[in-house]
Enzyme design. Structure first.
Site, short mmCIF file in Angstrom:
data_model
loop_
_atom_site.label_atom_id
_atom_site.label_comp_id
_atom_site.label_asym_id
_atom_site.label_seq_id
_atom_site.Cartn_x
_atom_site.Cartn_y
_atom_site.Cartn_z
N LYS A 50 -23.94 21.41 -7.38
CA LYS A 50 -24.67 22.15 -8.97
C LYS A 50 -23.37 23.92 -9.56
O LYS A 50 -23.65 23.45 -10.89
CB LYS A 50 -25.68 23.68 -8.15
CG LYS A 50 -27.33 22.98 -8.17
CD LYS A 50 -28.70 24.07 -7.59
CE LYS A 50 -29.42 23.53 -7.44
NZ LYS A 50 -30.65 24.36 -7.37
N ASP A 59 -34.29 25.80 -12.67
CA ASP A 59 -34.46 26.56 -11.58
C ASP A 59 -35.69 28.10 -12.01
O ASP A 59 -36.62 28.75 -11.39
CB ASP A 59 -33.82 27.01 -10.56
CG ASP A 59 -33.82 25.49 -9.86
OD1 ASP A 59 -34.01 24.99 -9.50
OD2 ASP A 59 -32.20 25.89 -9.31
#
Ligand code: NAP
Length: 277
Positions: free
Chosen positions: A70, A107
């Site tokens: 990520k 997220d």
């Protein structure tokens, strides 16, 4: 007339076999009758850039990115959204027709949307939030809570330096509290979020004393395996409003699916069932 291309998307990580994202995206592809594929791809760190640059040439319109890539994908992207920059990591890539790679982090969106759905009566402005943990997921949670107008975030982490770093990045509304004091700050919270990996299958249990939890406090665990963690079970017994972590996983997938396949998908009970199958 040229033949319509079938869009491909997927998730890149290592390991990848545990990922529930393929089940969720395939459920939506079936539900909306979309011709397309979503493929799990295990890619080692050393191969990440080559793999990402090759995917658009093979018909991919984008991918999700998961642990451990990520942060690393940020250096490959041509354009990065403000929220991904703030969090320092991306979980959604869009391969644009002009060849540019666009990186986003959904997220925080997934977290706050799950909270709104699971605890509709919760008003972020109503009081302090306690956030346990200061890893990657915590950065997304803290960013969304700051944006939602939470007046104070009591942040506690085993490694205090990591929490101090978040305070530096997200400002004065974040107050760092020693990990050993975690049990003592629950009483004043309107919201408690566990962003540590404690309580997850195969990991140690979260051992923070929970007797300070008050009836009506909203308690959210980011862990979704198991669905009902010790934290959520104890919170439920204490009269708290509990929200599990599965909804965050489902909601964070929505923006990517919409961009890649042209349909905004619904997160409903059938989606939850598909993820759990
Ligand atoms: P991470 O960056 O590795 O952070 C892990 C966090 O857990 C850190 O705060 C770490 O503290 C803490 N921790 C680990 N072992 C501990 C221990 N023995 N005692 C005390 N604290 C401990 O991981 P992440 O990406 O933030 O993910 C954290 C969890 O959230 C994972 O379980 C992940 O599955 C879950 N998650 C769920 C969703 C969802 O959609 N529901 C999304 C993202 C993440 P230190 O800093 O001291 O190591």
């Amino acid at each position: 007339m040229s033949e319509q291309k079938i869009p491909l998307a997927g998730v890149v990580g290592a390991p990848i076999s545990h990922s529930r994202s393929p089940r969720v995206h395939r459920h939506w592809l079936n539900t909306y009758g979309i011709q397309g594929y979503y493929i799990p791809m295990e890619v080692a760190s050393g191969d990440l850039e080559d793999a990402i640059r090759t995917l658009p040439k093979m018909g991919f319109v984008g991918v999700n990115v998961t642990i451990p890539h990520k942060e690393a994908v940020m250096a490959i992207a041509d354009q990065i959204t403000d929220r991904a920059t703030l969090i320092g990591a991306a979980n959604t890539l869009i391969f644009r027709p002009d060849g540019k790679i666009h990186a986003d982090n959904t997220d925080g969106y997934g977290f706050i949307t799950n909270l709104q759905q699971g605890a509709p009566g919760y008003d972020p402005k109503s009081g302090p939030a306690v956030v346990l943990g200061a890893g990657g997921a915590s950065r997304a949670v803290v960013a969304s809570l700051v944006e939602a107008g939470v007046p104070e975030i009591l942040l506690t982490n085993r490694t205090r330096d990591r929490a101090e770093q978040l305070r530096e990045d997200f400002g004065q509304r974040v107050r760092v509290v020693d990990w050993v004091q975690a049990g003592n700050i629950l009483e004043e919270a309107k919201l408690v979020v566990n962003t540590t990996s404690l309580g997850m299958v195969g990991k140690p249990e979260l051992r923070v004393p929970l007797d300070g939890l008050q009836p009506g406090t909203v308690v959210n665990d980011l862990i979704y395996a198991p669905l009902q963690t010790r934290l959520l079970k104890t919170a439920e017994e204490a009269g708290c409003v509990t929200v599990d972590g599965l909804g965050m996983l489902l909601h964070q997938a929505v923006p990517g699916f919409e961009r890649w396949f042209g349909q905004r998908p619904e997160v409903d009970n059938a989606t939850r069932a598909a993820a759990l199958r």
